[in-house]
Design an enzyme around this catalytic site. Structure first.
Site, PDB file in Angstrom:
ATOM      1  N   ARG A 121     -40.625   2.346  13.356  1.00  0.00           N
ATOM      2  CA  ARG A 121     -40.544   3.198  14.549  1.00  0.00           C
ATOM      3  C   ARG A 121     -41.041   2.506  15.819  1.00  0.00           C
ATOM      4  NH1 ARG A 121     -42.223   7.208  10.613  1.00  0.00           N
ATOM      5  NH2 ARG A 121     -40.413   8.500  10.082  1.00  0.00           N
ATOM      6  N   LYS A 143     -32.828  -2.367  27.951  1.00  0.00           N
ATOM      7  CA  LYS A 143     -31.577  -1.955  27.317  1.00  0.00           C
ATOM      8  C   LYS A 143     -31.329  -2.856  26.110  1.00  0.00           C
ATOM      9  CE  LYS A 143     -28.868   0.235  30.980  1.00  0.00           C
ATOM     10  NZ  LYS A 143     -27.600   0.181  31.744  1.00  0.00           N
ATOM     11  N   GLU A 185     -24.161 -12.343  37.811  1.00  0.00           N
ATOM     12  CA  GLU A 185     -25.191 -11.302  37.865  1.00  0.00           C
ATOM     13  C   GLU A 185     -26.161 -11.531  39.024  1.00  0.00           C
ATOM     14  OE1 GLU A 185     -25.279  -8.598  36.165  1.00  0.00           O
ATOM     15  OE2 GLU A 185     -24.237  -8.893  34.256  1.00  0.00           O
ATOM     16  N   LYS A 227     -34.283  -6.180  40.058  1.00  0.00           N
ATOM     17  CA  LYS A 227     -34.079  -5.363  38.863  1.00  0.00           C
ATOM     18  C   LYS A 227     -35.347  -4.626  38.471  1.00  0.00           C
ATOM     19  CE  LYS A 227     -31.916  -4.893  34.448  1.00  0.00           C
ATOM     20  NZ  LYS A 227     -31.026  -5.440  33.430  1.00  0.00           N
ATOM     21  N   GLU A 237     -31.595   5.620  33.778  1.00  0.00           N
ATOM     22  CA  GLU A 237     -30.384   5.977  34.517  1.00  0.00           C
ATOM     23  C   GLU A 237     -30.225   7.488  34.685  1.00  0.00           C
ATOM     24  OE1 GLU A 237     -26.784   4.165  33.142  1.00  0.00           O
ATOM     25  OE2 GLU A 237     -27.597   2.154  33.205  1.00  0.00           O
ATOM     26  N   ARG A 242     -30.450   3.335  38.770  1.00  0.00           N
ATOM     27  CA  ARG A 242     -30.234   2.201  37.874  1.00  0.00           C
ATOM     28  C   ARG A 242     -28.755   1.974  37.607  1.00  0.00           C
ATOM     29  NH1 ARG A 242     -33.481   0.397  32.341  1.00  0.00           N
ATOM     30  NH2 ARG A 242     -32.194  -1.449  31.995  1.00  0.00           N
ATOM     31  N   ASN A 246     -24.759  -1.508  37.242  1.00  0.00           N
ATOM     32  CA  ASN A 246     -23.515  -1.625  36.481  1.00  0.00           C
ATOM     33  C   ASN A 246     -22.325  -2.031  37.353  1.00  0.00           C
ATOM     34  OD1 ASN A 246     -24.680  -0.804  33.995  1.00  0.00           O
ATOM     35  ND2 ASN A 246     -24.567   1.331  34.647  1.00  0.00           N
ATOM     36  N   HIS A 249     -19.184  -3.656  35.916  1.00  0.00           N
ATOM     37  CA  HIS A 249     -19.202  -3.581  34.458  1.00  0.00           C
ATOM     38  C   HIS A 249     -18.127  -2.657  33.883  1.00  0.00           C
ATOM     39  CE1 HIS A 249     -22.924  -5.686  35.101  1.00  0.00           C
ATOM     40  NE2 HIS A 249     -23.178  -5.754  33.810  1.00  0.00           N
ATOM     41  N   HIS A 253     -16.049  -4.605  31.383  1.00  0.00           N
ATOM     42  CA  HIS A 253     -16.055  -4.331  29.948  1.00  0.00           C
ATOM     43  C   HIS A 253     -14.640  -4.093  29.426  1.00  0.00           C
ATOM     44  CE1 HIS A 253     -20.568  -3.047  29.573  1.00  0.00           C
ATOM     45  NE2 HIS A 253     -20.401  -4.349  29.662  1.00  0.00           N
ATOM     46  N   HIS A 267     -19.099 -12.651  29.173  1.00  0.00           N
ATOM     47  CA  HIS A 267     -19.525 -11.389  29.792  1.00  0.00           C
ATOM     48  C   HIS A 267     -19.682 -11.514  31.306  1.00  0.00           C
ATOM     49  CE1 HIS A 267     -21.566  -7.634  30.577  1.00  0.00           C
ATOM     50  NE2 HIS A 267     -22.623  -8.283  31.026  1.00  0.00           N
TER      51      HIS A 267
END
Length: 368
Positions: A121, A143, A185, A227, A237, A242, A246, A249, A253, A267
């Site tokens: 956990r 993330k 980025e 960031k 988000e 935040r 993206n 993206h 993506h 990427h």
């Protein structure tokens, strides 16, 4: 040397940026070696180029260590490798108070972070990113995820590291293409809300890509600080702040999915093309000037990055690309939020975009 704080209350942590930090990692990371040991997870490429440096520093500091070496590449972010990592950590007797080190690019950081979030956990993990993309983006913010047949990063968790150690000299072993993918980025932070930093990129981008140390360290520190600020304001988000990270993206993506999440389109290259598409789409909607959209396209091309569908090796219908977008994890109530722009440094979130308009725009882009 730069230290930047990610302010998240009890989950706050520092990002340490220093040329040569990997060679001092044993001393720098000693506070996180709760029982005088670490388990390190890396990939085959990074093991060859960077593990010897980290191992030597851990040994010199008297820290015992074990290592798990995974295959390199995007396909490593899988259920099978998640099981492999968690099984190895359990075999090593990792406890909640122990720390796992993710040594590598975004793939390793995402996978190891997700494994750490689940193990008993939640155990501690440290990010030691070795690619420009991971240093300026994926290693910061918590993330973590793996990929599935349905799409990229659809299974994951928000789980913050306890520390991020960034050594810009690890970039010396990378090829121009991989550094360029990370540079996309870097440019993103200027396009989001810092037009002065985009100006800096236009002037200093070539030096950064050629390996000039001062330009590289400035870009990393500026990007990480941006960031850290955004994550501190909106960790999950929930407010929309935040979501600005993206930019590029949603389009990117879809391009990655169309090229099979392969080396055909890295990427960062997908993000670059996605940002150019976002600005040109914004221009087609009358939101930003054609001059700004052209400026973004020109800079990305000058950096050797794709800025059109053709340059991203994609030749398919707008409908097919929109179909990929429908798997986006940001879908809400049947709507897909888009990051659009009113100009350079003026990105905003639009939750009312007509996907039919996106489809028509992408069909028109096929001719460029």
């Amino acid at each position: 040397m730069t230290d930047i704080r990610v302010a998240l209350g009890e989950r706050s942590y520092d990002i340490h940026v220093e040329a040569g930090a990997l060679d001092r990692a044993g001393d720098l990371l000693r506070p996180f070696a709760r029982r005088g040991r670490f388990v390190v997870v890396t990939d085959e490429n990074v093991a060859k180029s960077q593990w010897q440096r980290l191992e030597a520093s851990l040994t010199a500091a008297g820290i015992t260590h074990a290592i798990e070496i995974l295959p390199a590449g995007e396909s490593t972010k899988s259920w099978a490798n998640l099981a492999r990592v968690t099984d190895r950590l359990l075999e090593e007797g990792v406890e909640r108070s122990d720390t796992v080190i993710a040594l590598g690019g975004g793939v390793i950081g995402d996978l190891v972070g997700f494994a750490a979030s689940m193990l008993k956990r939640g155990c501690n993990f440290v990010q030691v990113p070795t690619t420009l993309l991971a240093q300026v983006d994926s290693s910061v913010g918590g993330k973590t995820a793996i990929n599935t047949k349905a799409g990229k990063n659809l299974i994951g968790a928000f789980y913050q590291p306890v520390h991020v150690l960034i050594d810009p000299t690890t970039l010396d072993t990378l090829g121009r293409r991989e550094v360029g993918a990370g540079y996309a980025e870097v440019v993103k932070y200027g396009l989001i809300d810092d037009p002065a930093f985009f100006d800096w990129c236009e002037v200093n981008g070539p030096a950064l890509l050629d390996g000039e140390a001062q330009a590289r360290e400035h870009a990393i520190a500026t990007s990480v600080a941006a960031k850290a600020r955004i994550v501190g304001e909106d960790e999950r988000e929930t407010s929309g702040t935040r979501a600005l990270l993206n930019l590029g993206h949603t389009f990117g993506h879809a391009l990655e999915a169309e090229t099979g999440f392969s080396d055909v389109l890295l990427h960062g290259e997908g993000v670059a093309a996605g940002m150019a598409l976002a600005f040109r789409f914004s221009g087609s909607l009358g939101l930003c000037s054609a001059a700004d959209a052209d400026r973004v396209t020109a800079h990305l091309r000058a950096a050797g990055l794709p800025a059109t569908l053709r340059e991203a090796h994609v030749d398919t219908t707008g409908a097919a690309l929109v179909a990929h977008m429908l798997h986006d994890k940001k879908m809400e109530g049947g709507r897909l939020p888009f990051l659009l722009a009113r100009g350079i440094g003026q990105t905003f979130l639009d939750k009312q975009v007509d996907l039919g308009a996106v489809e028509r725009f992408l069909d028109a882009e096929r001719t460029l």
